[in-house]
Enzyme design. Structure first.
Site, PDB file in Angstrom:
ATOM      1  CG  PHE A 153      -1.967   1.068   1.206  1.00  0.00           C
ATOM      2  CD1 PHE A 153      -3.110   0.928   0.426  1.00  0.00           C
ATOM      3  CD2 PHE A 153      -1.810   2.230   1.953  1.00  0.00           C
ATOM      4  CE1 PHE A 153      -4.073   1.929   0.394  1.00  0.00           C
ATOM      5  CE2 PHE A 153      -2.754   3.234   1.931  1.00  0.00           C
ATOM      6  CZ  PHE A 153      -3.892   3.079   1.151  1.00  0.00           C
ATOM      7  CB  VAL A 192      -0.994  -8.079  -2.578  1.00  0.00           C
ATOM      8  CG1 VAL A 192      -2.115  -7.976  -1.550  1.00  0.00           C
ATOM      9  CG2 VAL A 192      -0.268  -6.746  -2.699  1.00  0.00           C
ATOM     10  CB  ILE A 193      -0.480 -13.777  -0.822  1.00  0.00           C
ATOM     11  CG1 ILE A 193       1.000 -13.720  -1.240  1.00  0.00           C
ATOM     12  CG2 ILE A 193      -1.036 -15.192  -1.005  1.00  0.00           C
ATOM     13  CD1 ILE A 193       1.921 -14.614  -0.455  1.00  0.00           C
ATOM     14  CG  HIS A 220      -6.860  -5.414   4.191  1.00  0.00           C
ATOM     15  ND1 HIS A 220      -7.601  -6.186   5.046  1.00  0.00           N
ATOM     16  CD2 HIS A 220      -6.648  -4.235   4.824  1.00  0.00           C
ATOM     17  CE1 HIS A 220      -7.830  -5.519   6.141  1.00  0.00           C
ATOM     18  NE2 HIS A 220      -7.274  -4.341   6.049  1.00  0.00           N
ATOM     19  CG  PHE A 247       1.887  -2.814 -11.216  1.00  0.00           C
ATOM     20  CD1 PHE A 247       1.380  -2.127 -10.125  1.00  0.00           C
ATOM     21  CD2 PHE A 247       1.403  -4.094 -11.463  1.00  0.00           C
ATOM     22  CE1 PHE A 247       0.414  -2.691  -9.301  1.00  0.00           C
ATOM     23  CE2 PHE A 247       0.441  -4.677 -10.649  1.00  0.00           C
ATOM     24  CZ  PHE A 247      -0.057  -3.969  -9.563  1.00  0.00           C
ATOM     25  NE  ARG A 255       2.812 -16.127 -11.836  1.00  0.00           N
ATOM     26  CZ  ARG A 255       2.435 -17.410 -11.689  1.00  0.00           C
ATOM     27  NH1 ARG A 255       2.887 -18.129 -10.665  1.00  0.00           N
ATOM     28  NH2 ARG A 255       1.624 -17.974 -12.573  1.00  0.00           N
TER      29      ARG A 255
HETATM   30  N1  RBF Z   1       0.990  -5.733   2.215  1.00  0.00           N
HETATM   31  C1  RBF Z   1       1.540  -6.436   1.218  1.00  0.00           C
HETATM   32  O1  RBF Z   1       2.459  -5.961   0.549  1.00  0.00           O
HETATM   33  N2  RBF Z   1       1.087  -7.702   0.928  1.00  0.00           N
HETATM   34  C2  RBF Z   1       0.059  -8.294   1.608  1.00  0.00           C
HETATM   35  O2  RBF Z   1      -0.295  -9.449   1.310  1.00  0.00           O
HETATM   36  C3  RBF Z   1      -0.544  -7.556   2.661  1.00  0.00           C
HETATM   37  N3  RBF Z   1      -1.576  -8.069   3.372  1.00  0.00           N
HETATM   38  C4  RBF Z   1      -2.143  -7.318   4.358  1.00  0.00           C
HETATM   39  C5  RBF Z   1      -3.221  -7.821   5.073  1.00  0.00           C
HETATM   40  C6  RBF Z   1      -3.824  -7.055   6.060  1.00  0.00           C
HETATM   41  C7  RBF Z   1      -4.984  -7.630   6.815  1.00  0.00           C
HETATM   42  C8  RBF Z   1      -3.345  -5.760   6.333  1.00  0.00           C
HETATM   43  C9  RBF Z   1      -4.001  -4.898   7.405  1.00  0.00           C
HETATM   44  C10 RBF Z   1      -2.278  -5.250   5.642  1.00  0.00           C
HETATM   45  C11 RBF Z   1      -1.660  -6.016   4.653  1.00  0.00           C
HETATM   46  N4  RBF Z   1      -0.565  -5.521   3.942  1.00  0.00           N
HETATM   47  C12 RBF Z   1      -0.026  -6.249   2.938  1.00  0.00           C
HETATM   48  C13 RBF Z   1       0.078  -4.260   4.349  1.00  0.00           C
HETATM   49  C14 RBF Z   1      -0.438  -3.043   3.585  1.00  0.00           C
HETATM   50  O3  RBF Z   1       0.159  -2.998   2.300  1.00  0.00           O
HETATM   51  C15 RBF Z   1      -0.020  -1.756   4.354  1.00  0.00           C
HETATM   52  O4  RBF Z   1       1.352  -1.794   4.648  1.00  0.00           O
HETATM   53  C16 RBF Z   1      -0.788  -1.586   5.642  1.00  0.00           C
HETATM   54  O5  RBF Z   1      -2.183  -1.700   5.429  1.00  0.00           O
HETATM   55  C17 RBF Z   1      -0.500  -0.210   6.291  1.00  0.00           C
HETATM   56  O6  RBF Z   1      -0.928   0.836   5.442  1.00  0.00           O
END
Ligand code: RBF
Length: 169
Positions: A66, A90-91, A97, A122, A136
């Site tokens: 994010f 992001v899995i 989320h 990207f 990957r």
């Molecule tokens: N960030 C990732 O890069 N990959 C993920 O799979 C991922 N899963 C998340 C799941 C949850 C429930 C939350 C709250 C955050 C996750 N994030 C993940 C982190 C997100 O990108 C970010 O750092 C946080 O939401 C703080 O803004």
């Protein structure tokens, strides 16, 4: 899946001229670092292989995907940087989320790219499983970090050649 069919990690079908002189920013999400670290390494190796000078690669880290948007903006504000690669993973199975994060990053870095008129790449994996991510990130489907690096070089060169043409017009 398209990435299984389109593996650019060996560049047989891709022509690319030397990338010496291009300065590249890489922003890496620390979430799933075993994957994003492998993507980062793949990207750096490919940049070096194509002539980018080590001191012309700037790597910064953000907590999760994010935050890639903001990280890419920081790097774009550096006028010496030609292109920025965003690396994340992001899995899907892990979180509701997923859609919010993926949509936000895709839209966010698109906006940054247009705002700063710089290619922002990207390099975010959005797999269903950790195994698909591993496949990957140096596994059987290559390393998407390599592909992100090639894309960054090509786009930076496209921008430079277009600007040169405008100057000479
Ligand atoms: N960030 C990732 O890069 N990959 C993920 O799979 C991922 N899963 C998340 C799941 C949850 C429930 C939350 C709250 C955050 C996750 N994030 C993940 C982190 C997100 O990108 C970010 O750092 C946080 O939401 C703080 O803004």
């Amino acid at each position: 899946m398209s990435s299984a069919l389109k593996n650019l990690s060996d560049f047989k079908h891709t022509t690319i001229s030397t990338a010496a002189g291009i300065r590249v920013g890489i922003v890496v999400a620390e979430w799933n670092i075993e994957i994003t670290g492998a993507l980062r390494d793949g990207a750096i190796n490919t940049l070096l292989k194509h002539g980018v000078i080590e001191s012309d690669i700037v790597v910064i880290y953000v907590p999760g995907s994010f935050e890639l948007t903001y990280g890419s903006q920081l790097l774009c504000e550096d006028k010496t940087i030609d292109t920025v690669i965003c690396i994340g993973c992001v899995i899907q199975g892990e979180t509701r989320h997923f859609d919010f994060i993926c949509d936000a990053v895709a839209q966010g870095i698109t906006n940054v790219s247009l705002k700063y008129n710089k290619p922002v790449i990207f390099g975010v994996l959005t797999p269903n499983t950790l195994q698909q991510a591993q496949d990957r990130a140096g596994g059987k489907h290559g390393n998407k970090g390599d592909e992100a690096a090639v894309t960054a070089i090509k786009m930076a060169q496209l921008k430079k050649s277009y600007e040169t043409r405008l100057v000479n017009a």
